[in-house]
Structures are given as C-alpha cells and as structure tokens.
Design a protein around this motif. Structure first.
Motif, PDB file in Angstrom:
ATOM      1  N   LEU A  69       0.829  -1.209   0.000  1.00 52.22           N
ATOM      2  CA  LEU A  69       0.000   0.000   0.000  1.00 52.22           C
ATOM      3  C   LEU A  69       0.861   1.256   0.000  1.00 52.22           C
ATOM      4  CD1 LEU A  69      -2.607  -1.401   2.535  1.00 52.22           C
ATOM      5  CD2 LEU A  69      -3.211  -0.501   0.261  1.00 52.22           C
ATOM      6  N   ALA A  70       1.942   1.237   0.797  1.00 53.93           N
ATOM      7  CA  ALA A  70       2.821   2.406   0.860  1.00 53.93           C
ATOM      8  C   ALA A  70       3.474   2.667  -0.492  1.00 53.93           C
ATOM      9  CB  ALA A  70       3.876   2.193   1.951  1.00 53.93           C
ATOM     10  N   LEU A  71       3.932   1.608  -1.166  1.00 55.17           N
ATOM     11  CA  LEU A  71       4.545   1.779  -2.484  1.00 55.17           C
ATOM     12  C   LEU A  71       3.530   2.318  -3.500  1.00 55.17           C
ATOM     13  CD1 LEU A  71       6.747  -1.437  -2.754  1.00 55.17           C
ATOM     14  CD2 LEU A  71       7.577   0.926  -2.635  1.00 55.17           C
ATOM     15  N   ALA A  72       2.322   1.773  -3.469  1.00 53.93           N
ATOM     16  CA  ALA A  72       1.299   2.242  -4.411  1.00 53.93           C
ATOM     17  C   ALA A  72       0.964   3.709  -4.150  1.00 53.93           C
ATOM     18  CB  ALA A  72       0.047   1.374  -4.307  1.00 53.93           C
ATOM     19  N   ALA A  73       0.921   4.084  -2.866  1.00 57.93           N
ATOM     20  CA  ALA A  73       0.628   5.479  -2.518  1.00 57.93           C
ATOM     21  C   ALA A  73       1.732   6.422  -2.983  1.00 57.93           C
ATOM     22  CB  ALA A  73       0.412   5.605  -1.010  1.00 57.93           C
ATOM     23  N   GLN A  74       2.929   5.882  -3.193  1.00 52.63           N
ATOM     24  CA  GLN A  74       4.039   6.694  -3.729  1.00 52.63           C
ATOM     25  C   GLN A  74       4.021   6.743  -5.259  1.00 52.63           C
ATOM     26  OE1 GLN A  74       7.608   4.922  -2.093  1.00 52.63           O
ATOM     27  NE2 GLN A  74       6.825   5.111  -0.003  1.00 52.63           N
ATOM     28  N   GLY A  75       3.047   6.085  -5.868  1.00 50.33           N
ATOM     29  CA  GLY A  75       2.937   6.153  -7.329  1.00 50.33           C
ATOM     30  C   GLY A  75       3.427   4.924  -8.060  1.00 50.33           C
ATOM     31  N   HIS A  76       3.850   3.901  -7.323  1.00 49.27           N
ATOM     32  CA  HIS A  76       4.315   2.676  -7.985  1.00 49.27           C
ATOM     33  C   HIS A  76       3.128   1.863  -8.514  1.00 49.27           C
ATOM     34  CE1 HIS A  76       8.550   2.611  -6.092  1.00 49.27           C
ATOM     35  NE2 HIS A  76       7.980   3.733  -5.689  1.00 49.27           N
ATOM     36  N   ARG A  77       3.409   1.041  -9.520  1.00 48.48           N
ATOM     37  CA  ARG A  77       2.414   0.071  -9.990  1.00 48.48           C
ATOM     38  C   ARG A  77       2.772  -1.269  -9.349  1.00 48.48           C
ATOM     39  NH1 ARG A  77       4.052   2.770 -14.346  1.00 48.48           N
ATOM     40  NH2 ARG A  77       5.185   0.983 -15.210  1.00 48.48           N
ATOM     41  N   VAL A  78       2.041  -1.592  -8.293  1.00 46.22           N
ATOM     42  CA  VAL A  78       2.397  -2.708  -7.422  1.00 46.22           C
ATOM     43  C   VAL A  78       1.482  -3.895  -7.708  1.00 46.22           C
ATOM     44  CG1 VAL A  78       2.642  -3.452  -5.024  1.00 46.22           C
ATOM     45  CG2 VAL A  78       3.080  -1.047  -5.654  1.00 46.22           C
ATOM     46  N   VAL A  79       2.075  -5.075  -7.836  1.00 46.70           N
ATOM     47  CA  VAL A  79       1.286  -6.300  -7.956  1.00 46.70           C
ATOM     48  C   VAL A  79       1.605  -7.191  -6.759  1.00 46.70           C
ATOM     49  CG1 VAL A  79       0.835  -8.377  -9.303  1.00 46.70           C
ATOM     50  CG2 VAL A  79       1.177  -6.190 -10.461  1.00 46.70           C
ATOM     51  N   VAL A  80       0.580  -7.510  -5.977  1.00 44.84           N
ATOM     52  CA  VAL A  80       0.706  -8.469  -4.878  1.00 44.84           C
ATOM     53  C   VAL A  80       0.281  -9.828  -5.416  1.00 44.84           C
ATOM     54  CG1 VAL A  80      -0.149  -9.153  -2.606  1.00 44.84           C
ATOM     55  CG2 VAL A  80       0.295  -6.740  -3.099  1.00 44.84           C
ATOM     56  N   VAL A  81       1.178 -10.812  -5.340  1.00 41.48           N
ATOM     57  CA  VAL A  81       0.880 -12.126  -5.915  1.00 41.48           C
ATOM     58  C   VAL A  81       0.454 -13.113  -4.827  1.00 41.48           C
ATOM     59  CG1 VAL A  81       2.309 -11.900  -7.970  1.00 41.48           C
ATOM     60  CG2 VAL A  81       3.359 -12.680  -5.846  1.00 41.48           C
ATOM     61  N   SER A  82      -0.612 -13.846  -5.133  1.00 42.42           N
ATOM     62  CA  SER A  82      -1.079 -14.965  -4.314  1.00 42.42           C
ATOM     63  C   SER A  82      -1.020 -16.213  -5.172  1.00 42.42           C
ATOM     64  CB  SER A  82      -2.538 -14.763  -3.879  1.00 42.42           C
ATOM     65  OG  SER A  82      -2.654 -13.870  -2.809  1.00 42.42           O
ATOM     66  N   SER A  83      -0.877 -17.362  -4.554  1.00 40.46           N
ATOM     67  CA  SER A  83      -1.129 -18.596  -5.268  1.00 40.46           C
ATOM     68  C   SER A  83      -2.645 -18.762  -5.408  1.00 40.46           C
ATOM     69  CB  SER A  83      -0.538 -19.767  -4.497  1.00 40.46           C
ATOM     70  OG  SER A  83      -0.547 -20.935  -5.285  1.00 40.46           O
ATOM     71  N   GLY A  84      -3.086 -19.557  -6.364  1.00 38.37           N
ATOM     72  CA  GLY A  84      -4.507 -19.821  -6.518  1.00 38.37           C
ATOM     73  C   GLY A  84      -5.278 -18.551  -6.827  1.00 38.37           C
ATOM     74  N   ASP A  85      -6.327 -18.304  -6.053  1.00 37.26           N
ATOM     75  CA  ASP A  85      -7.142 -17.100  -6.187  1.00 37.26           C
ATOM     76  C   ASP A  85      -6.846 -16.186  -5.003  1.00 37.26           C
ATOM     77  OD1 ASP A  85      -9.829 -15.901  -7.485  1.00 37.26           O
ATOM     78  OD2 ASP A  85      -9.900 -15.692  -5.301  1.00 37.26           O
ATOM     79  N   PRO A  86      -6.683 -14.866  -5.229  1.00 42.27           N
ATOM     80  CA  PRO A  86      -6.304 -13.984  -4.115  1.00 42.27           C
ATOM     81  C   PRO A  86      -7.401 -13.813  -3.069  1.00 42.27           C
ATOM     82  CG  PRO A  86      -6.756 -12.701  -6.088  1.00 42.27           C
ATOM     83  CD  PRO A  86      -6.769 -14.145  -6.503  1.00 42.27           C
ATOM     84  N   GLY A  87      -8.638 -14.189  -3.414  1.00 42.25           N
ATOM     85  CA  GLY A  87      -9.756 -14.018  -2.486  1.00 42.25           C
ATOM     86  C   GLY A  87     -10.034 -15.236  -1.629  1.00 42.25           C
ATOM     87  N   VAL A  88      -9.323 -16.341  -1.849  1.00 39.51           N
ATOM     88  CA  VAL A  88      -9.561 -17.576  -1.086  1.00 39.51           C
ATOM     89  C   VAL A  88      -8.357 -17.817  -0.173  1.00 39.51           C
ATOM     90  CG1 VAL A  88      -9.992 -20.057  -1.224  1.00 39.51           C
ATOM     91  CG2 VAL A  88     -10.994 -18.515  -2.926  1.00 39.51           C
ATOM     92  N   PHE A  89      -8.488 -17.448   1.089  1.00 37.29           N
ATOM     93  CA  PHE A  89      -7.430 -17.651   2.087  1.00 37.29           C
ATOM     94  C   PHE A  89      -6.106 -17.074   1.590  1.00 37.29           C
ATOM     95  CE2 PHE A  89     -10.138 -21.643   2.383  1.00 37.29           C
ATOM     96  CZ  PHE A  89     -11.033 -21.056   3.250  1.00 37.29           C
TER      97      PHE A  89
END
Lengths: 271, 271
Positions: A78-98
């Motif tokens: 969140l801090a990086l994105a707020a500084q203007g970065h294009r940030v991708v947070v990676v999850s395995s599977g689906d990011p909404g399931v655990f």
C-alpha cells in the motif's frame, strides 16, 4: 507526492502451472514496477515474466517475504502504491480464497489516520485466479459438482472449536467439502481431529481426494475411501476434497451427481 | 473404428471476458475439431478463436444447444470423441461448479454396455476456469476471504427442502455463502424464500453482493445490507454473495477478515 499512476493489483497465479495464469494477470505483471509476495509465488511471477520475454523484467523490483507476514507485506504494498508505484501483490490460486485480498483490505481498514487518507483513495483491483480446490477437482473429475463448502484447516487464525463446528454442520448439510492447509509439520494433530470428525459424521465409504501440488511436477493425486485414509496422505501442499454422500467413482474418475434427493438419470437415456 | 487421437476436454471459459480464459483452455480450443455447449458459451469460444486469428477456425464444427439438455450434449460429445474427434465441451466459469464436468461423467456412468466399453477408455480431461463467485468476489473486494459455501439455488435438480436445510446450517456455521442461479423468470419464488431464510438466521446488517454478468459490458455490482435487499436485485445472470457475521466495508470494498473468534489486528500494527 502521490502519483495518479499508482496502482495496487492483487492477483492470483493459479495452482502452479504457468498456462493456468490468466492473460489479465499476465498483463498486470507486465505493467508492474514492483511485485510483492511470499517467496515461492514471487519466483513464479518472475518465471512467468521471463518465459514471456518481457523486455524490462530486470527493471521490476521483486519483494519476496516469508509467509505469516501478510499484514506487513500488505502495508508495504500500500505504501509503495501510494508513492505512485504500480504494485502487484501475488497470491497462489485465487487472491480471495485464504490469500492476500483480505489481508490487504484488513491493512486498509486498520490504517493509522494519516495512512488511511491516502490508502482509501488508491486504485486497488483484485484479479481472480484458478483456486487450488477447483484445479484439484478438475484433475479428479467433478467431486465439487454439487453444493460444497471450503474450509481453511489452519488454526492460526481461528480456534479449533470453530473448525469442528463447521465440519459437523457441513456434514449434516451433506456438502462436499474442500480443505485448505490441512496438515503442517508443526501442527499435524488438526488433520487427525478432522479425520475423527469425518468418521463420526460420514459413512466409511465416503470418497476423498488428496491432491498435492496440482499442475506442478510434484503433483500427486490419491482417491481413497474414508475408511482407508492415512493422515500422512496430507501435507501443507495438499488440498483435501471430501465428496458428499452421493459422490461416485466411474472409471478413473470421481464425480458428484448434479441431482440430489430425486431419481437419478436412467441408464442410456437423456435427462 | 476408434482413433487413438480422440479426446474430450471439458473446459471453463470464465465469467465472460476473454482475458480471464486461461492459456491452457485456449490451447485446447485451438486443437479442437468440435466445440460443443450451450449457445452463448459456444459463441464465446468462437469469439476467442477469432480474436486469436486461429488459421482454421472455419474448419472447427461448432455444436450449440439449448440449456437443460446437458446429458444429450454429453452423450453427443462422448460419441464424437469415441469416433476419434478432438472434442471440447465448453462451460461458463469453471466446468466443475454446477456445469458440464458432472454431466459428462454422469453420461459415462449411465452409458449402455456397448457405449461404456468405448467411453470408459476415452482420454477425458477437465480444465478449470475462473468460476463466477470468485470473479464476483474479486470485484467486491474479498467477501469470501474466510470459510464459505457455494449453493445452487435452482430447484430443478433438488427439492427446495434440501436447499432450505443447507442455508440454515450454513448460517449456523457462519459460512460466507455464494448462490448460483438465484432467480429465474419462471421460478422467482425461490429467491424470496432464500431472503426469508436469511432474515430469520442473519442480522439485518449482514452484507450481500449482487454481481450481475461480471466482466462483461452488462456488469452491475450492488453491495447492500440484508435489510435493504429487494428481490429484483437478482436474476439468472447474477451471483449473490452473502458475507459472514464479521464481513465489513472499507471504502468502496467489502471483505471478510481472515481471523475469526480471536482479537482482530490492532490499528496501524503488523500481525
């Protein structure tokens, strides 16, 4: 100074194989300045970008961290994105399931006031992926082809009593069930307790699928009746599927019929 | 005479947008001689192949049929594969969630003896896709970020009493819930009954998501407390998500915390 180009994408990389990652997720990664996640998932994202011969993969910053630091990782993203970065947070599977979508939104929800002013206005998007239970079900046939539930067996984030109650009620509802994080080296007893519960509430012939590391070179699929299950069939890379009372074998497959509580389709006829 | 090249792939096309179709599914379609499915899904597969400028798309036979003929369609697909065709059966979302994977395996299970000898040895594969509830959850934030269940509200294939029992037990378990096929024009009363059940078992502030036609130009997302729900918010193109008792709003998002029954993360601190 916050750039309007800052963005936070929380994406699902699927169970392991690169051809199960959606083009939408690939595109988000190709546009990233920063990729953040648990060590093996960051490596999977890097492998994907390298396989696609993305020109400036060396310009992307990869931030790999241990598991169990999901809130720290979310705040960093969140801090990086707020500084203007294009940030991708990676999850395995689906990011909404655990996975990381809840963690990031928890971090936003619990932000200090100065952070909240920035974070509430960020461009955040969640991009779905193939979750492990559906990849596992596909390999086995269609064990989740009727109503089902999905339970995280880790008791890091909830007391065992909640898990036990849910398993009992799910069995009473005759849901098929999918269990994530069934058995860690440090807490193997949870899975033993689950087996005891299932043996109390389900018939011995109930069919289970142990799907380990689906779609990777380490994939191992075992279909087994409840009476023949050994606890060692599960580890933290395994998803365990439990059929409902109507789940059946046909050839090498198992499936749960679409109909329930009514006549089944007669042999050789159309429904 | 059966060709060893015959194959039957049952694939998921995701909720609607072409960039949410996995490369694995694209590859299966590019190798198909025959594509079989419900009319709008066959058209989606054709659009994908045309968008990818597949050289011999005109050589592919597209077999589009109405819904409610899943067993006829499955038998047709199996017969073509047994003749040596490379057949792809297309489902929306994931083929294992209230879709064609169970139907095809039911058709195999109930084959007449002469068919069974052929069909049991076929090369059948199921390729997962992004199922509607996860695409909908991603758009809303992370409402399914904790244990959840998934229920088909259509009572074509099971009696209403089974649905009612499952909803009651799911509420007692405090699962988040995803409902497919909530409200058809011909049987709108099922969704009214569901709302009555939810109002009996859940608090009025419980958060729901109505996600219609996610990822398509007709997408419409509505987040609403149970006390404010109107039945007309749902139709057959809508997936309805119901949070659990801890599901919260943060900014434009809703999410279900990962922890349950323990202290939440303190503001501004790492967990």
């Amino acid at each position: 100074m916050v750039s309007p180009a800052g963005r936070l994408s929380i994406v699902g990389l699927g169970p392991g194989a690169l051809p199960q990652i959606t083009p939408e997720v690939c595109a988000a990664l190709q546009q990233a300045t920063d990729v953040i996640g648990y060590v093996p998932y960051v490596e999977r994202a890097r492998a994907l970008l390298q396989a696609q011969a993305v020109a400036d993969v060396d310009a992307i910053r990869f931030h790999a961290s241990d598991n169990r630091v999901e809130i720290d990782r979310s705040r960093h993203a969140l801090a990086l994105a707020a500084q203007g970065h294009r940030v991708v947070v990676v999850s395995s599977g689906d990011p909404g399931v655990f996975a990381m979508a809840s963690a990031v939104l928890e971090a936003v929800d619990h932000a200090a006031p100065a952070e909240a002013a920035l974070w509430h206005t960020l461009d955040i998007q969640v991009l779905p992926g193939i979750t492990a239970m559906l990849a596992a079900a596909a390999r086995a046939g269609a064990p989740l082809g009727h109503d089902f539930c999905c339970i995280n067996l880790s008791d890091n984030l909830k007391p065992w009593s909640v898990i036990a109650k849910r398993v009992q009620l799910a069995a009473e509802a005759d849901f098929a069930m999918a269990f994530y994080n069934p058995r860690s080296l440090s807490r193997p007893e949870g899975f033993n307790r689950l087996l005891a519960l299932l043996r109390t509430h389900c018939e011995p012939e109930r069919l289970l699928v142990f799907a380990r590391a689906v779609s990777t070179p380490e994939e191992r699929l075992t279909v087994c009746a409840l009476q023949d299950v050994q606890p060692e069939m599960a580890d933290m890379r395994t998803v365990v599927l439990v059929g409902n009372s109507t789940t059946r074998r046909v050839g090498p497959w198992i499936y749960t019929p679409r109909s329930y509580g009514r006549d089944v389709v007669a042999p050789g006829t159309a429904a």
